[in-house]
Design an enzyme around this catalytic site. Sequence first.
Site, PDB file in Angstrom:
ATOM      1  N   TYR A 157       1.086  -1.292  -0.134  1.00  9.61           N
ATOM      2  CA  TYR A 157      -0.230   0.412  -0.205  1.00  9.61           C
ATOM      3  C   TYR A 157       0.969   1.397  -0.015  1.00  9.61           C
ATOM      4  O   TYR A 157       1.282   1.291   0.932  1.00  9.61           O
ATOM      5  CB  TYR A 157      -1.322   0.275   0.952  1.00  9.61           C
ATOM      6  CG  TYR A 157      -1.744  -1.184   1.146  1.00  9.61           C
ATOM      7  CD1 TYR A 157      -1.939  -1.799   0.211  1.00  9.61           C
ATOM      8  CD2 TYR A 157      -2.165  -1.355   2.587  1.00  9.61           C
ATOM      9  CE1 TYR A 157      -3.266  -3.004   0.360  1.00  9.61           C
ATOM     10  CE2 TYR A 157      -3.393  -2.301   2.655  1.00  9.61           C
ATOM     11  CZ  TYR A 157      -3.877  -3.150   1.134  1.00  9.61           C
ATOM     12  OH  TYR A 157      -4.720  -4.682   1.359  1.00  9.61           O
ATOM     13  N   PRO A 174     -15.665  -4.036   3.242  1.00 12.17           N
ATOM     14  CA  PRO A 174     -17.079  -5.370   3.345  1.00 12.17           C
ATOM     15  C   PRO A 174     -18.264  -4.528   2.751  1.00 12.17           C
ATOM     16  O   PRO A 174     -19.742  -5.116   2.856  1.00 12.17           O
ATOM     17  CB  PRO A 174     -17.277  -5.734   4.755  1.00 12.17           C
ATOM     18  CG  PRO A 174     -16.323  -4.555   5.483  1.00 12.17           C
ATOM     19  CD  PRO A 174     -15.203  -4.755   4.450  1.00 12.17           C
TER      20      PRO A 174
END
Length: 325
Positions: free
Chosen positions: A56, A204
């Site tokens: 990242y 999610p």
Amino acid sequence: MKYINLGDLEVSRIGLGAMGMSHGLTGAGTDDAESIRTVHRALDLGVTLIDTAEIYGPYTNENLLGQALKGRRDQVVLATKFGLIDHGGAGVWNLNSGPANIRAAVEGSLQRLGTDHIDLYYQHRVDPDTPIEETAGAVAELIAEGKVRHFGLSEAGPDTIRRAHAVHPVTAVQSEYSLWTRGLEERVLPVLRELGIGLVPFSPLGHGFLTGAVRDEAAFEEGDFRRGNPRFTGENFRRNMAIADEVQAIAADAGATPAQIALAWLLAQGDDIAPIPGTKRVARVEENTAADSVQLTSAQLERLAGLPPAVGDTHTEAGMRLLER
């Protein structure tokens, strides 16, 4: 905040994904101060599981968390990931889960995160050129040395999970799982439950889609991985909007936000699941963690379970090749 066990590791029922603070999404890296406030607010609300990866940035997200966690490291179950950077020369986005590469990766992550151990160390993607037994053995050595506490896998299939677990217990498997990405339910989830391995769903909220806030595919800046993602383009985008609209309708009925409904549905799937919704804003972490108190009725759960599958793959063709389901 409630707490559950992933294997033998206790974590908050809802965690925090840190990727978007520095990488991959519109606005990433533009307000580190707000990102740090978001981490601190999450800790204040009882969140313990915080997730990052060396890729990242690369590296910038781990550096950011290292700053944010100064003086508060003991409050966190800190998870990071290896395997998408070849430290031997090929560089970023090149798979390498060989033992020497894992050694190089863990030392860099420890330094950037400002810690002497990583609580949960995931293989980011399965490396077809390295037997999973070698990878698991290398992480087991790091655990014996105290540099790592628990071993995890990300987007691994049933056979890989079994083979890795036979070498060293796998604490958690991280995979994309949400109301619109449910492919692991048939083959992967039963194996996790058989072996006593926890599930950590990333994305999610469907990369923000399930919140209802994503209404225009042109809103994504260059560098946002959703730009060009099959689910976020053209006719697929328009057809998938029906899913977000239904989540929004159920949220209105339940007196909650769409994000809270999407998270509450995941929490209702079992007490061995700890989703890590990502955000870089204090207000969003407050909203997401409040999903822990949302109780869905059986009728609402039935409506959510009956949502149509999303149209389009979760990644580009190149990204799909890295998944093992």
